[in-house]
Design a protein around this motif. Structure first.
Motif, mmCIF file in Angstrom:
data_model
loop_
_atom_site.group_PDB
_atom_site.id
_atom_site.type_symbol
_atom_site.label_atom_id
_atom_site.label_comp_id
_atom_site.label_asym_id
_atom_site.label_seq_id
_atom_site.Cartn_x
_atom_site.Cartn_y
_atom_site.Cartn_z
ATOM 1 N N LEU A 153 0.802 -1.334 0.009
ATOM 2 C CA LEU A 153 0.005 0.102 -0.087
ATOM 3 C C LEU A 153 0.907 1.246 -0.006
ATOM 4 N N SER A 154 0.350 2.425 -0.565
ATOM 5 C CA SER A 154 1.067 3.747 -0.407
ATOM 6 C C SER A 154 0.750 4.034 1.020
ATOM 7 N N VAL A 155 1.609 4.916 1.345
ATOM 8 C CA VAL A 155 1.732 5.383 2.980
ATOM 9 C C VAL A 155 0.263 6.188 3.012
ATOM 10 N N GLY A 156 -0.131 6.903 2.213
ATOM 11 C CA GLY A 156 -1.346 7.261 2.391
ATOM 12 C C GLY A 156 -2.427 6.287 2.529
ATOM 13 N N GLY A 157 -2.619 5.484 1.929
ATOM 14 C CA GLY A 157 -3.663 4.507 1.903
ATOM 15 C C GLY A 157 -3.528 3.622 3.103
ATOM 16 N N ALA A 158 -2.408 3.376 3.644
ATOM 17 C CA ALA A 158 -2.143 2.709 4.885
ATOM 18 C C ALA A 158 -2.569 3.547 6.136
ATOM 19 N N VAL A 159 -2.008 4.880 6.085
ATOM 20 C CA VAL A 159 -2.655 5.599 7.088
ATOM 21 C C VAL A 159 -4.231 5.906 7.271
ATOM 22 N N GLU A 160 -4.839 6.004 5.850
ATOM 23 C CA GLU A 160 -6.329 6.178 5.876
ATOM 24 C C GLU A 160 -6.778 4.716 6.262
ATOM 25 N N HIS A 161 -6.436 3.579 5.770
ATOM 26 C CA HIS A 161 -6.819 2.247 6.404
ATOM 27 C C HIS A 161 -6.882 2.107 7.934
ATOM 28 N N LEU A 162 -6.000 2.627 8.450
ATOM 29 C CA LEU A 162 -5.516 2.370 9.976
ATOM 30 C C LEU A 162 -6.246 3.305 10.750
ATOM 31 N N LEU A 163 -6.816 4.545 10.187
ATOM 32 C CA LEU A 163 -7.543 5.322 10.463
ATOM 33 C C LEU A 163 -6.672 6.276 11.535
ATOM 34 N N GLY A 164 -5.304 6.432 11.075
ATOM 35 C CA GLY A 164 -4.428 7.296 11.878
ATOM 36 C C GLY A 164 -3.332 6.481 12.531
ATOM 37 N N LEU A 165 -2.293 7.050 12.698
ATOM 38 C CA LEU A 165 -1.180 6.358 13.710
ATOM 39 C C LEU A 165 -0.876 7.318 14.843
ATOM 40 N N GLN A 166 -0.960 6.675 16.153
ATOM 41 C CA GLN A 166 -0.745 7.492 17.317
ATOM 42 C C GLN A 166 0.861 7.932 17.275
ATOM 43 N N ASN B 166 5.164 11.125 20.099
ATOM 44 C CA ASN B 166 6.416 11.407 19.501
ATOM 45 C C ASN B 166 6.763 11.330 17.979
ATOM 46 N N VAL B 167 7.681 12.118 17.326
ATOM 47 C CA VAL B 167 7.868 11.866 15.996
ATOM 48 C C VAL B 167 8.053 10.800 15.432
ATOM 49 N N LYS B 168 8.907 9.738 16.031
ATOM 50 C CA LYS B 168 9.283 8.419 15.225
ATOM 51 C C LYS B 168 8.386 7.475 15.309
ATOM 52 N N PRO B 169 7.375 7.340 16.174
ATOM 53 C CA PRO B 169 6.409 6.111 16.094
ATOM 54 C C PRO B 169 5.827 5.816 14.646
ATOM 55 N N PRO B 170 5.138 6.881 14.204
ATOM 56 C CA PRO B 170 4.534 6.504 13.072
ATOM 57 C C PRO B 170 5.320 5.896 11.938
ATOM 58 N N TYR B 171 6.787 6.307 11.903
ATOM 59 C CA TYR B 171 7.690 5.804 11.065
ATOM 60 C C TYR B 171 7.971 4.448 11.067
ATOM 61 N N TYR B 172 8.124 4.101 12.531
ATOM 62 C CA TYR B 172 8.455 2.512 12.625
ATOM 63 C C TYR B 172 7.060 1.497 12.629
ATOM 64 N N SER C 196 7.695 11.113 5.356
ATOM 65 C CA SER C 196 8.046 12.702 5.257
ATOM 66 C C SER C 196 7.503 13.641 4.127
ATOM 67 N N ARG C 197 7.518 12.907 3.076
ATOM 68 C CA ARG C 197 7.236 13.665 1.818
ATOM 69 C C ARG C 197 5.714 14.113 1.709
ATOM 70 N N PRO C 198 4.772 13.252 2.040
ATOM 71 C CA PRO C 198 3.352 13.831 2.126
ATOM 72 C C PRO C 198 3.146 14.533 3.381
ATOM 73 N N MET C 199 3.822 14.413 4.373
ATOM 74 C CA MET C 199 3.778 15.432 5.477
ATOM 75 C C MET C 199 4.150 16.781 5.251
ATOM 76 N N ALA C 200 5.120 16.764 4.538
ATOM 77 C CA ALA C 200 5.665 18.083 3.824
ATOM 78 C C ALA C 200 4.709 18.723 2.981
ATOM 79 N N ASP C 201 4.298 17.976 2.229
ATOM 80 C CA ASP C 201 3.054 18.405 1.022
ATOM 81 C C ASP C 201 1.581 18.501 1.595
ATOM 82 N N ARG C 202 1.554 18.236 2.877
ATOM 83 C CA ARG C 202 0.420 18.711 3.596
ATOM 84 C C ARG C 202 -0.955 17.618 3.181
ATOM 85 N N GLU C 203 -0.222 16.493 2.732
ATOM 86 C CA GLU C 203 -1.196 15.196 2.422
ATOM 87 C C GLU C 203 -1.745 14.523 3.783
ATOM 88 N N VAL C 204 -0.511 14.373 4.765
ATOM 89 C CA VAL C 204 -1.009 14.057 6.072
ATOM 90 C C VAL C 204 -0.425 15.099 7.116
#
Length: 377
Positions: A41-54, A57-63, A78-86
């Motif tokens: 899945l794309s990062v956006g697709g995974a974050v959407e499916h999971l209804l977000g990530l707690q 702290n900064v690093k936990p969503p990456y792990y 990092s890229r979609p966060m910088a682009d304001r997609e997440v």
């Protein structure tokens, strides 16, 4: 029909529903959480499916995503966060989550009632404060330019000098959908927390508070089979029973070992309980461990409390689908502390997964993998 007869019928339905034992619930939940096998899945697709990530702290969503996605790299978040997609925003359970932009604008209104109730604990510190005026002023401040919480608190204190400073900042956070602007949240480039409104950051208005029904279905897709109380624990909301009852004709039901009624989507994956579950290294505060009232589907009762020390959560290790230890990066070592004895085969599999995680999250760096004490007593 009388209330008594309705209750009797509900009890009968639960009694007749098929039973799912702990291992069956474990495998179903792992499948929904993309932890039985990594997803393409794309990062956006995974974050959407999971209804977000707690994301306190900064690093936990990456792990969290490294454990779940094939081909993941930190830059892929990092890229979609910088682009304001997440974005990073306080939503469920009054904690910061990483959400897609769309979910930020719908899930935050869904839990707004809980944020309003949260303010009841701060009434004393907000005596004499007009909360509607506070929301207007705070919006003007953070939309003029992103502000740190200290800056926002100082500005609000000038308006209400007799109020409790901490209560003022909490009121702003509860009344407004405040997102953390980048570079906060970017891998390796994170800055201090600065805030603006979600609408200003994303350039579009939030949605009106939705009925919870659609979110119930999405929660079951990501965390089911689950009880009403499970979802209420995840969302930090109450009174969701009515939504489940409206959806009952579209759902299937089971019961757990304690007879609690569990709801699920008819076509959602419920793998064989003997399906192999590979080791996974999860971050602190992973949603897998926080999104059910009954967490025994992933945390064996004998290990309850061992993933915490004070108010700090440790990073957790899954073995055979269940929490089986904690881990941390300590200097040039990946230090792993199993809670019990691992067989030689499982120990080798854990080490292999550790090597993979390190290669994804820290490419080009050299780490030893050691089994030892993570929690200092």
């Amino acid at each position: 029909m009388t209330k008594r007869s309705t209750t009797k019928r509900s009890i009968t339905k639960v009694a007749l529903a098929p039973s799912l034992d702990t291992r069956a619930l474990n495998r179903a939940t792992l499948a929904r959480q993309l932890l039985l096998s990594r997803a393409a899945l794309s990062v956006g697709g995974a974050v959407e499916h999971l209804l977000g990530l707690q994301a306190q702290n900064v690093k936990p969503p990456y792990y969290a995503l490294a454990a779940r996605l094939e081909g993941f790299t930190p830059e892929a978040l990092s890229r979609p966060m910088a682009d304001r997609e997440v974005v990073r925003i306080v939503t469920m359970r009054s904690t910061i989550h990483t959400h897609t932009a769309d979910d930020c604008l719908t899930l935050r209104p869904l839990v707004q009632a809980a944020r309003d109730r949260e303010l009841n604990a701060f009434r004393k510190g907000l005596a004499g404060v007009d909360l509607d005026r506070l929301a207007v002023l705070a919006r003007e401040l953070v939309e003029a330019e992103p502000r740190t919480m200290a800056q926002l608190r100082e500005a609000l204190l000038a308006e209400w000098p007799g109020a409790d400073p901490q209560s003022l900042s909490i009121a702003a956070r509860c009344r407004l959908p405040l997102v953390q602007v980048t570079p906060r949240g970017l891998w390796g480039r994170s800055g201090q927390v600065a805030l603006t409104t979600a609408e200003h950051w994303l350039g579009r208005s939030a949605e009106p508070a939705p009925a919870p029904d659609a979110t119930v279905l999405r929660y079951l897709a990501a965390f089911g089979p689950a009880s009403v109380k499970d979802m209420q624990t995840w969302a930090g909301l109450t009174r969701l029973r009515e939504a489940f009852e409206r959806l009952r004709p579209r759902l299937v039901t089971f019961r757990d070992g304690n007879g609690v009624e569990l709801f699920d989507l008819p076509d959602a994956p419920r793998p064989d309980p003997d399906t192999p579950a590979p080791p996974r290294f999860l971050p602190e505060f992973d949603n897998l461990l926080l999104s059910h009232a009954d967490r025994t589907r992933v945390v064996p009762p004998e290990y309850w409390g061992r993933t915490w020390q004070g108010n700090q959560a440790h990073r957790t290790l899954l073995v055979d689908g269940f929490v089986a230890g904690v881990w941390k990066l300590d200097g040039d070592a990946l230090l792993i502390e199993p809670f019990g004895t691992l067989t030689k085969g499982r120990r080798e599999k854990v080490a292999e997964e550790g090597e993979r995680m390190l290669a994804v999250m820290h490419p080009g760096e050299s780490y030893d993998i050691r089994f030892g004490n993570v929690v200092r007593t």
